[in-house]
Design an enzyme around this catalytic site. Structure first.
Site, PDB file in Angstrom:
ATOM      1  N   LYS A 125       9.910  -4.056  15.554  1.00 41.41           N
ATOM      2  CA  LYS A 125      10.268  -2.801  14.890  1.00 41.41           C
ATOM      3  C   LYS A 125      11.211  -1.963  15.758  1.00 41.41           C
ATOM      4  O   LYS A 125      12.066  -1.239  15.235  1.00 41.41           O
ATOM      5  CB  LYS A 125       9.008  -2.013  14.544  1.00 41.41           C
ATOM      6  CG  LYS A 125       8.308  -2.543  13.308  1.00 41.41           C
ATOM      7  CD  LYS A 125       9.200  -2.315  12.098  1.00 41.41           C
ATOM      8  CE  LYS A 125       8.525  -2.655  10.803  1.00 41.41           C
ATOM      9  NZ  LYS A 125       9.403  -2.340   9.663  1.00 41.41           N
ATOM     10  N   TYR A 129       5.007  -7.205  17.376  1.00 36.43           N
ATOM     11  CA  TYR A 129       5.139  -6.311  16.226  1.00 36.43           C
ATOM     12  C   TYR A 129       5.939  -5.062  16.602  1.00 36.43           C
ATOM     13  O   TYR A 129       6.969  -4.757  15.994  1.00 36.43           O
ATOM     14  CB  TYR A 129       3.737  -5.956  15.706  1.00 36.43           C
ATOM     15  CG  TYR A 129       3.729  -5.017  14.543  1.00 36.43           C
ATOM     16  CD1 TYR A 129       4.545  -5.238  13.448  1.00 36.43           C
ATOM     17  CD2 TYR A 129       2.892  -3.903  14.528  1.00 36.43           C
ATOM     18  CE1 TYR A 129       4.533  -4.372  12.364  1.00 36.43           C
ATOM     19  CE2 TYR A 129       2.866  -3.037  13.449  1.00 36.43           C
ATOM     20  CZ  TYR A 129       3.686  -3.276  12.381  1.00 36.43           C
ATOM     21  OH  TYR A 129       3.670  -2.411  11.313  1.00 36.43           O
ATOM     22  N   ASP A 169       9.209  -7.274  -3.799  1.00 41.93           N
ATOM     23  CA  ASP A 169       7.992  -7.657  -3.062  1.00 41.93           C
ATOM     24  C   ASP A 169       7.689  -9.124  -3.340  1.00 41.93           C
ATOM     25  O   ASP A 169       7.857  -9.595  -4.468  1.00 41.93           O
ATOM     26  CB  ASP A 169       6.806  -6.795  -3.529  1.00 41.93           C
ATOM     27  CG  ASP A 169       5.730  -6.677  -2.473  1.00 41.93           C
ATOM     28  OD1 ASP A 169       5.453  -5.550  -2.030  1.00 41.93           O
ATOM     29  OD2 ASP A 169       5.163  -7.714  -2.078  1.00 41.93           O
ATOM     30  N   PHE A 191       0.832  -1.207   0.000  1.00 43.91           N
ATOM     31  CA  PHE A 191       0.000   0.000   0.000  1.00 43.91           C
ATOM     32  C   PHE A 191       0.871   1.264   0.000  1.00 43.91           C
ATOM     33  O   PHE A 191       0.818   2.069  -0.938  1.00 43.91           O
ATOM     34  CB  PHE A 191      -0.950  -0.074   1.207  1.00 43.91           C
ATOM     35  CG  PHE A 191      -1.536   1.226   1.634  1.00 43.91           C
ATOM     36  CD1 PHE A 191      -2.231   2.020   0.735  1.00 43.91           C
ATOM     37  CD2 PHE A 191      -1.401   1.654   2.951  1.00 43.91           C
ATOM     38  CE1 PHE A 191      -2.775   3.233   1.132  1.00 43.91           C
ATOM     39  CE2 PHE A 191      -1.956   2.850   3.359  1.00 43.91           C
ATOM     40  CZ  PHE A 191      -2.628   3.643   2.448  1.00 43.91           C
ATOM     41  N   ILE A 192       1.711   1.425   1.007  1.00 43.16           N
ATOM     42  CA  ILE A 192       2.527   2.648   1.062  1.00 43.16           C
ATOM     43  C   ILE A 192       3.644   2.579   0.019  1.00 43.16           C
ATOM     44  O   ILE A 192       3.924   3.555  -0.679  1.00 43.16           O
ATOM     45  CB  ILE A 192       3.114   2.889   2.477  1.00 43.16           C
ATOM     46  CG1 ILE A 192       2.009   2.889   3.532  1.00 43.16           C
ATOM     47  CG2 ILE A 192       3.877   4.215   2.510  1.00 43.16           C
ATOM     48  CD1 ILE A 192       2.494   3.092   4.965  1.00 43.16           C
ATOM     49  N   GLY A 216       1.445  -7.508  -0.356  1.00 47.18           N
ATOM     50  CA  GLY A 216       1.424  -6.552  -1.471  1.00 47.18           C
ATOM     51  C   GLY A 216       0.651  -7.157  -2.637  1.00 47.18           C
ATOM     52  O   GLY A 216       0.380  -8.359  -2.653  1.00 47.18           O
TER      53      GLY A 216
END
Ligand code: UDP
Length: 325
Positions: free
Chosen positions: A154, A150, A32, A12-13, A37
């Site tokens: 990160k 998550y 990807d 998406f981004i 995606g």
């Protein structure tokens, strides 16, 4: 002109970023595995001779060693995304989010690329402060609740990127995204806006979790990618962490009401307990509002598009998608 690697480039981004980089005259390499995606996100870009698409996983070190050399800049967006995926597949979250980032950053140390690391507001965990600043504490729940894997994964990426910056001079910029929305975002992985829009357009009730009093700030993906590119052009952003998003809070109940009003679909709201939505181990974050002072001071602007305008675009995109099915 620069040659830019976008990991997660069909996401998406990532796909919006690729589009903007091309519009600015750059070459892009999109990496990807099309797990979250979608080819449809980049189909319109593939005919451009400045675009290279490599389908494969960020977890494949041989592929990484092949795609990184020869690029000038790396935008690292490939990651396990969405609260639902993270809750369902905790091992995949850690494996996708930690080791490949380490491999990529090491390659960038040798290759001299500037790196943008896409991080997340999830790193603040459930910090009780009303508005989160980049220097605030990270407050995670127990390791028995997979959601926190998550944010933790990160946070490790951020530690590693900053450590390589300090030790090896790696030029890295870290962005913590806050609820980015726009066309091409899908609801399968839990994201609330595409879920609500699709539910409304299908004439189904909107599933508001808990009492809907939880608060988020939603930013337009196009403004977000503009901020990312802007930061990468500024020498004073190197080695720093930035909140990126909108700072205009909306409750999830209010969001549901806005989606109903903007779509014109008279559907009810169904309140769903978290346990039913994500299982008993789930803990939500009640408020998530960024302080954008650092972003504003560095860029001179911050994302400011109004939620209704962005919703109208998402609704138009979703309508077109549903009618083409
Ligand atoms: N949410 C909801 N209904 C849905 C999906 C999400 O009420 O069908 C809520 C969710 O519990 C959270 C908010 O919307 O409080 C934003 O969820 P999302 O997964 O989009 O982002 P995040 O939790 O990462 O902020």
């Amino acid at each position: 002109m620069q040659r830019c690697l976008v990991t997660g480039g069909a996401g998406f981004i990532g796909s919006h970023l690729a589009e903007r980089l091309l519009a600015l005259g750059h070459e892009v390499v999109l990496l990807d595995d099309l797990s979250t995606g979608r080819r449809a996100n980049i189909e319109h870009l593939l005919g451009d001779p400045r675009v290279t698409f490599r389908q494969g996983s960020i977890t494949d070190p041989v592929l990484l060693a092949d795609v990184v050399p020869g690029t000038d800049v790396i935008f690292h967006f490939a990651a396990a995304v969405g609260v639902r995926l993270v809750a369902d597949q905790p091992a995949r979250t850690i494996e996708t989010n930690i080791y490949p980032t380490e491999a990529l950053l090491r390659l960038a140390i040798y290759g001299g690329q500037r790196v943008f690391l896409a991080s997340t507001s999830e790193v603040y965990g459930k910090n009780a402060k009303e508005i989160w600043q980049e220097g605030d504490d990270l407050v995670f729940g127990p390791t028995t609740k997979p959601r926190w894997a998550y944010g933790c994964s990160k946070a490790i990426d951020e530690f590693l990127a900053l450590a390589y910056h300090q030790t090896h001079g790696l030029p890295v910029v870290i962005g913590r995204f806050f609820n980015v929305i726009g066309p091409r975002q899908v609801g399968h992985y839990g994201m609330v806006v595409p879920r609500f829009v699709e539910q409304a357009l299908r004439g189904e009730p909107l599933t508001v979790y808990d009492d809907g009093g939880q608060v988020r700030c939603f930013a337009d993906v196009r403004e977000v990618v503009e901020a990312v590119i802007g930061l990468m052009e500024r020498p004073d952003a190197i080695g720093a962490v930035f909140n990126i998003g909108s700072d205009q809070p909306v409750s999830i109940r209010e969001l549901a009401e806005r989606v109903i009003a903007r779509t014109g679909c008279e559907v009810p709201i169904r309140y769903v307990p978290y346990a039913e939505a994500y299982g008993h181990d789930f803990e939500d974050v009640r408020r998530r509002i960024p302080d954008l002072g650092r972003l504003r001071a560095t860029l001179g602007w911050v994302p400011s598009r109004k939620i209704d305008e962005i919703l109208d675009e998402v609704i138009a995109w979703k309508r077109a998608e549903l009618s083409s099915q």
